[in-house]
Design an enzyme around this catalytic site. Sequence first.
Site, short mmCIF file in Angstrom:
data_model
loop_
_atom_site.label_atom_id
_atom_site.label_comp_id
_atom_site.label_asym_id
_atom_site.label_seq_id
_atom_site.Cartn_x
_atom_site.Cartn_y
_atom_site.Cartn_z
N ARG A 21 -7.28 7.58 -16.69
CA ARG A 21 -7.79 6.26 -17.08
C ARG A 21 -9.31 6.14 -17.01
O ARG A 21 -9.89 5.15 -17.44
CB ARG A 21 -7.11 5.17 -16.24
CG ARG A 21 -5.64 4.98 -16.66
CD ARG A 21 -5.08 3.68 -16.17
NE ARG A 21 -4.85 3.70 -14.73
CZ ARG A 21 -4.95 2.63 -13.95
NH1 ARG A 21 -5.29 1.47 -14.45
NH2 ARG A 21 -4.71 2.74 -12.66
N GLU A 158 6.18 2.43 -5.37
CA GLU A 158 5.09 2.46 -6.36
C GLU A 158 5.25 1.28 -7.32
O GLU A 158 6.38 0.88 -7.63
CB GLU A 158 5.13 3.78 -7.14
CG GLU A 158 4.68 4.96 -6.32
CD GLU A 158 3.33 4.73 -5.68
OE1 GLU A 158 2.32 4.69 -6.40
OE2 GLU A 158 3.26 4.56 -4.44
N ASN A 173 -0.39 0.07 0.00
CA ASN A 173 -0.68 1.38 0.58
C ASN A 173 -2.10 1.79 0.19
O ASN A 173 -2.42 1.90 -0.99
CB ASN A 173 0.35 2.37 0.01
CG ASN A 173 0.01 3.82 0.33
OD1 ASN A 173 -0.77 4.09 1.25
ND2 ASN A 173 0.60 4.74 -0.43
#
Length: 471
Positions: A21, A158, A173
Amino acid sequence: MTAVADRPIVAVVLAAGKGTRMRSQRPKVLHEAGGRPLLSWVLEAARSAGCTRTVVVVGHGADEVEARCAAPDVGFVLQAEQLGTGHALAQAESALPAEALLLVLSGDVPLVTPATLHALRAAAGAGGAAMAVAELDEPGSLGRVLATPEGSLERIVEAADASREELAVRRVNAGLYALPAPEVFEQLRRLAPDNAQGELYLTDAVTAMAGERPVALVPLDDAVEALGVNTRQELAVAHRLLLGRTLEALMAAGVTLLDPRRTVVDPQVEVGSDSVLHGDVTLRGATTLGEGCVLHQGAWLEDCRLGAGVVVEPYSVLQGARVGDGCRVGPFARLRPGAELATGARVGNFVEVKNSRLGAGSKANHLAYVGDAEVGDGANIGAGAVTCNYDGERKHRTEIGAGAFVGSDTMLVAPVRVGEGATTGAGSVITRDVPAGDLAVGRARQRNIAGWSRERRERRERSRRSDDSED
Ligand code: UD1
Ligand code: MG
């Protein structure tokens, strides 16, 4: 097996990812924020926290990362294919002692502080494992941390795999862990890529570990430490925050910043107390400033050493220069590598100095080039003077003795020596040495043509033209 608290502490930094990204050719962890690569900030934090050895897992752009971040206390292991954070940590096993407490860090989480690493270590010492968490209003793409009723880890999810309820969890996290080895490697061997990203998640191994022993959740003092850099936008935010830390430290040490939002200082720069930095000042590399210096708007310094009480006037560029106490430089001056100014020397408007020493109290105030020269104490270099140091093939030196006066627009064709207290006439081209105390004039003698005037010449021209037209 040795109790976790008694095992050697080794930092492992995961830094192999491509960072898609970022849309960059450069490995993500080498992008700079606050004056150094992201990875260097993490290595520095580990060092400051007392880690005597750090293993970095490299992959994407491995050679470049190794070359840039090599250090005696840093080892590198290769993750040839980037199959996820769990797979990345597994690669480090062969480079680690059989039993250790691993501080597992992410190469793209640069704001981590030594205090957090100490806290992780202490928390892991009790139960065996710990991870850092932060409460964020906008948890975004970070992994969500679900806790047991006792407040230790239950599960990390996630964002890509989370349910709607899990996404609403604001505890994230930070990607910073203290994990026992070999236990964590046993968990890593059991990982499967059965998730949205098809990767081997370290977070799954930590979750599994929580089934065997409590994994302590260490809340970060400041949630910005959890900032992971995955995009250029996040890089810009990290840059601001890291630079802000450097500037805060300078202010705490007694340096005045007149416009901190427009001041850029690299982390290893040292500035003496009571110095004043105006806006748009940039201090890069291994620059050090003595006490009481004043740097005006637009001063740009890299790898320079300034003594005390130096004033740098606006828009001056100094690179690899040494500037003695009480010197004044600028405005619009350029000091290039090897420029050395002794106490109280003065380099003014549009003057360039390269690989030259200017003696104490000497001056080059206007429009001059001083290259490969030795200038004695108290010498004066006039406006427009040039040391002609390059013959097209080689560089040659110029020596200007103490107290010499180099007249305006003198061309000193090197190698050449102007003796102590000697003078050169304005506009001279000096090709031979000038003995001490002499005056050298090296230019065409002036000729005055009596009675010559422009009007008379024009009259003559006109009459010649009218004669021609009558032919
Ligand atoms: C990871 C965590 C997430 C956490 C976040 C914190 C996992 C699965 N997720 O997500 O819970 O909130 O960090 O910033 O761990 N890397 C490798 N090899 C790989 C993949 C990654 O070395 O195969 C390195 C990357 O270079 C990076 C770090 O591991 O430095 C984290 O990887 P990244 O892909 O950025 O994970 P996140 O999606 O941020
Ligand atoms: Mg990340």
